[in-house]
Design a protein around this motif. Structure first.
Motif, PDB file in Angstrom:
ATOM      1  N   LEU A   1     -43.601 -49.182 -56.553  1.00 41.34           N
ATOM      2  CA  LEU A   1     -44.522 -49.570 -55.482  1.00 41.34           C
ATOM      3  C   LEU A   1     -44.323 -51.026 -55.060  1.00 41.34           C
ATOM      4  O   LEU A   1     -44.968 -51.510 -54.128  1.00 41.34           O
ATOM      5  CB  LEU A   1     -45.967 -49.345 -55.939  1.00 41.34           C
ATOM      6  N   GLY A   2     -43.404 -51.714 -55.736  1.00 41.75           N
ATOM      7  CA  GLY A   2     -43.106 -53.091 -55.365  1.00 41.75           C
ATOM      8  C   GLY A   2     -43.993 -54.122 -56.029  1.00 41.75           C
ATOM      9  O   GLY A   2     -44.089 -55.263 -55.567  1.00 41.75           O
ATOM     10  N   ILE A   3     -44.651 -53.757 -57.116  1.00 39.10           N
ATOM     11  CA  ILE A   3     -45.529 -54.684 -57.823  1.00 39.10           C
ATOM     12  C   ILE A   3     -44.697 -55.608 -58.710  1.00 39.10           C
ATOM     13  O   ILE A   3     -43.806 -55.160 -59.435  1.00 39.10           O
ATOM     14  CB  ILE A   3     -46.580 -53.909 -58.640  1.00 39.10           C
ATOM     15  N   ASN A   4     -45.009 -56.868 -58.677  1.00 38.75           N
ATOM     16  CA  ASN A   4     -44.259 -57.883 -59.415  1.00 38.75           C
ATOM     17  C   ASN A   4     -44.386 -57.656 -60.923  1.00 38.75           C
ATOM     18  O   ASN A   4     -45.436 -57.272 -61.432  1.00 38.75           O
ATOM     19  CB  ASN A   4     -44.769 -59.271 -59.032  1.00 38.75           C
ATOM     20  N   GLU A   5     -43.300 -57.937 -61.638  1.00 38.90           N
ATOM     21  CA  GLU A   5     -43.255 -57.723 -63.087  1.00 38.90           C
ATOM     22  C   GLU A   5     -44.322 -58.537 -63.819  1.00 38.90           C
ATOM     23  O   GLU A   5     -44.736 -58.179 -64.932  1.00 38.90           O
ATOM     24  CB  GLU A   5     -41.868 -58.079 -63.632  1.00 38.90           C
ATOM     25  N   LYS A   6     -44.782 -59.586 -63.195  1.00 40.73           N
ATOM     26  CA  LYS A   6     -45.873 -60.387 -63.765  1.00 40.73           C
ATOM     27  C   LYS A   6     -47.072 -59.522 -64.109  1.00 40.73           C
ATOM     28  O   LYS A   6     -47.752 -59.750 -65.122  1.00 40.73           O
ATOM     29  CB  LYS A   6     -46.281 -61.464 -62.753  1.00 40.73           C
ATOM     30  N   TYR A   7     -47.341 -58.502 -63.285  1.00 40.19           N
ATOM     31  CA  TYR A   7     -48.510 -57.643 -63.477  1.00 40.19           C
ATOM     32  C   TYR A   7     -48.193 -56.390 -64.310  1.00 40.19           C
ATOM     33  O   TYR A   7     -49.060 -55.540 -64.504  1.00 40.19           O
ATOM     34  CB  TYR A   7     -49.061 -57.204 -62.125  1.00 40.19           C
TER      35      TYR A   7
ATOM     36  N   VAL B   1     -52.464 -46.123 -58.562  1.00 38.89           N
ATOM     37  CA  VAL B   1     -52.830 -44.732 -58.849  1.00 38.89           C
ATOM     38  C   VAL B   1     -52.917 -43.841 -57.607  1.00 38.89           C
ATOM     39  O   VAL B   1     -52.373 -42.729 -57.609  1.00 38.89           O
ATOM     40  CB  VAL B   1     -54.139 -44.673 -59.668  1.00 38.89           C
ATOM     41  N   PRO B   2     -53.572 -44.246 -56.526  1.00 36.54           N
ATOM     42  CA  PRO B   2     -53.652 -43.345 -55.364  1.00 36.54           C
ATOM     43  C   PRO B   2     -52.280 -42.939 -54.819  1.00 36.54           C
ATOM     44  O   PRO B   2     -52.145 -41.890 -54.189  1.00 36.54           O
ATOM     45  CB  PRO B   2     -54.440 -44.161 -54.338  1.00 36.54           C
ATOM     46  N   HIS B   3     -51.271 -43.761 -55.073  1.00 38.58           N
ATOM     47  CA  HIS B   3     -49.928 -43.488 -54.569  1.00 38.58           C
ATOM     48  C   HIS B   3     -49.123 -42.594 -55.518  1.00 38.58           C
ATOM     49  O   HIS B   3     -47.966 -42.279 -55.215  1.00 38.58           O
ATOM     50  CB  HIS B   3     -49.180 -44.805 -54.331  1.00 38.58           C
ATOM     51  N   THR B   4     -49.723 -42.195 -56.639  1.00 42.11           N
ATOM     52  CA  THR B   4     -49.004 -41.344 -57.596  1.00 42.11           C
ATOM     53  C   THR B   4     -49.313 -39.857 -57.393  1.00 42.11           C
ATOM     54  O   THR B   4     -48.991 -39.039 -58.264  1.00 42.11           O
ATOM     55  CB  THR B   4     -49.339 -41.736 -59.057  1.00 42.11           C
ATOM     56  N   LEU B   5     -49.925 -39.497 -56.278  1.00 42.04           N
ATOM     57  CA  LEU B   5     -50.198 -38.087 -56.000  1.00 42.04           C
ATOM     58  C   LEU B   5     -48.930 -37.247 -56.183  1.00 42.04           C
ATOM     59  O   LEU B   5     -47.849 -37.621 -55.715  1.00 42.04           O
ATOM     60  CB  LEU B   5     -50.716 -37.914 -54.574  1.00 42.04           C
ATOM     61  N   ARG B   6     -49.068 -36.117 -56.900  1.00 40.72           N
ATOM     62  CA  ARG B   6     -48.015 -35.162 -57.234  1.00 40.72           C
ATOM     63  C   ARG B   6     -47.125 -35.656 -58.375  1.00 40.72           C
ATOM     64  O   ARG B   6     -46.206 -34.941 -58.796  1.00 40.72           O
ATOM     65  CB  ARG B   6     -47.158 -34.759 -56.023  1.00 40.72           C
ATOM     66  N   ASN B   7     -47.377 -36.831 -58.867  1.00 39.58           N
ATOM     67  CA  ASN B   7     -46.757 -37.282 -60.115  1.00 39.58           C
ATOM     68  C   ASN B   7     -47.746 -36.966 -61.238  1.00 39.58           C
ATOM     69  O   ASN B   7     -48.961 -37.069 -61.036  1.00 39.58           O
ATOM     70  CB  ASN B   7     -46.476 -38.794 -60.045  1.00 39.58           C
ATOM     71  N   PRO B   8     -47.279 -36.559 -62.423  1.00 35.85           N
ATOM     72  CA  PRO B   8     -48.227 -36.233 -63.503  1.00 35.85           C
ATOM     73  C   PRO B   8     -49.153 -37.376 -63.878  1.00 35.85           C
ATOM     74  O   PRO B   8     -50.236 -37.152 -64.420  1.00 35.85           O
ATOM     75  CB  PRO B   8     -47.321 -35.841 -64.682  1.00 35.85           C
TER      76      PRO B   8
END
Length: 474
Positions: free
Chosen positions: A67-73, A91-98
């Motif tokens: 999702l492009g989140i920096n490794e810092k987080y 989380v909302p972007h993980t739809l259809r991922n377990p």
């Protein structure tokens, strides 16, 4: 409206009956995970949900990086609160991922939270869950007892003192914790310097002067005996593939002397060392009546830049496309020829090879033990609805699902045990649909008993944790 309902994943009334009346209340035997024994033995209390949920979870880390989140987080210096808020953003972007199912199932089962995790409620959920984690029901033992965990097996290096397993045996945890022998480092001779250090430490732990390959085997046998005394009944191995050579293709003593001198081995020499060492270990497992597990097919540490920065097991491994059948057949056959093939679980990471693995397991059942050769549960990237269903269907079509020892977490998180529920719901749904279609008789008590066996009873009898296994020399 609730997302995780009482009948989540259960598409028919028959599936609902099978789950609620037969599967739901069965205890859990989690025979393979990567939980830290020290935190179990000490009944560790987590400071916040990030500590128990995000630290070490490379499934979540991969999603956040995508999702492009920096490794810092992710693995960096951000506060635990800020890391969780970035996960809530993901989380909302993980739809259809377990991860989407697991996240909300875990929030519901451990914290009674039936809201969907989003950036809007992330801070509120962080505070609420972190507060709940301070009470006794949310310590490590409390979390395990909530999910009805009866027994779990950690994954332990041969050099481990097992002090936490031994201390846990002196007190009543209410849950049985046993070690599993994981000797990957003992034959990882592709990294000569690391193995040289390992040999030196093994000599110190065992008190055996290791100047020859036979000394090395004696020291490893010493550790197997120690693990057995501590209650271990399983070994585990993570490999690209099982290797096979004719014994004597290389002189193992010469190879070992090269290692002791810090000389790098050629690729075929590395493979031969792994083959012969593993062969000796497997014969020892058979002597003790253990079960041996082989996790095959992972292509690890693909990103050298991130490996050098973060180290291994940080989310940069993938499915490999190794040739498996021929060398696996010959390796298992080499043990079977002398009737020294222990109970075996084969785990496959490549979905193109389901049929290869399940039919290979069937080659070496010999009528001595029910389900002696197991096609293991869907593993790693296949541990999701589609992957588990394919594993179950392949095992059903080409093996014996009724003898399957069932699900495990393979996890580093104490919040991962609803995965057993996830598996059981799917299993009941498959049977429910088959009964509805007329593919399976509507004998609910019989099918229900089979589901209970797969969920719990098969593992209970197969692993023989009660100590009835033959001990070496008896």
């Amino acid at each position: 409206m609730k997302f995780i309902t009482e009948n989540f994943l259960l598409e028919t009334e028959i599936a609902q009956e099978l789950y609620h009346d037969y599967a739901k209340e069965m205890p859990i035997i989690d025979y393979h995970n990567h939980l830290p024994p020290a935190e179990i033995a000490s009944n560790h209390q987590f400071a916040n949900i990030t500590e128990v949920w995000l630290h070490g979870d490379h499934y979540k880390w991969r999603a956040m990086r995508a999702l492009g989140i920096n490794e810092k987080y992710i693995t960096g210096t951000a506060s635990d609160q800020d890391k969780f808020l970035k996960w809530a953003e993901t989380v909302p972007h993980t739809l259809r991922n377990p991860l989407y199912h697991w996240t909300h199932l875990e929030l519901l089962r451990y914290f009674d939270i039936d809201e969907l995790l989003t950036p809007k409620n992330g801070l509120e959920i962080y505070q609420k869950t972190s507060e709940r984690l301070q009470d006794k029901t949310h310590s490590t033992l409390g979390l395990l007892k909530q999910r009805n965990v009866e027994l779990l097996c950690t994954t332990d290096d041969p050099l481990d003192s097992l002090e936490h397993h031994l201390s846990a045996g002196q007190i009543d945890l209410g849950i049985q914790m046993l070690p599993a022998f994981r000797p990957d480092k003992a034959y990882a001779v592709e990294d000569v310097k690391t193995v040289m250090d390992y040999i030196e430490r093994l000599a110190d732990v065992t008190g055996i002067s290791i100047t020859s390959y036979q000394d090395y085997l004696d020291a490893l046998r010493n550790r197997i005996a120690f693990f057995h005394q501590a209650g271990s009944r399983l070994s585990d191995h993570g490999l690209d593939q099982l290797y096979f050579f004719e014994q004597g293709d290389f002189d193992i003593e010469t190879l070992f002397k090269k290692v002791l001198k810090g000389k790098a081995l050629e690729i075929q020499e590395i493979h031969y060392f792994k083959f012969e060492t593993l062969l000796h270990l497997c014969k020892e497992y058979h002597k003790y009546g253990w079960t041996q597990q082989f996790h095959l097919g992972a292509l690890r540490n693909n990103n050298e830049r991130m490996l050098s920065t973060l180290g291994p097991d940080t989310g940069f491994d993938s499915i490999g496309d190794f040739q498996q059948a021929q060398s696996m057949s010959k390796f298992l056959n080499e043990l079977d020829k002398s009737d020294q093939l222990a109970k075996t679980i084969l785990y496959n990471l490549n979905p193109a090879q389901h049929e290869v693995f399940v039919t290979m397991a069937g080659n070496f059942n010999d009528g001595t033990i029910k389900g002696k050769m197991q096609y293991g549960s869907a593993w790693w990237y296949l541990d999701q609805l589609d992957g588990m269903e394919k594993q179950i269907n392949t095992l059903s079509n080409m093996g014996m699902l009724s003898t399957f020892v069932g699900m495990l977490t393979d996890s580093r998180s104490f919040l991962s045990f609803p995965r057993h529920e996830y598996f059981r719901r799917l299993l009941c749904n498959i049977f429910g649909n088959d009964i509805k279609k007329g593919l399976v008789p509507k004998d609910i008590p019989f099918v229900g008993k089979m589901i209970q066996d797969i969920s719990y009873h098969n593992a209970k009898s197969y692993f023989d944790f009660d100590g009835n296994s033959t001990t070496a020399g008896s």
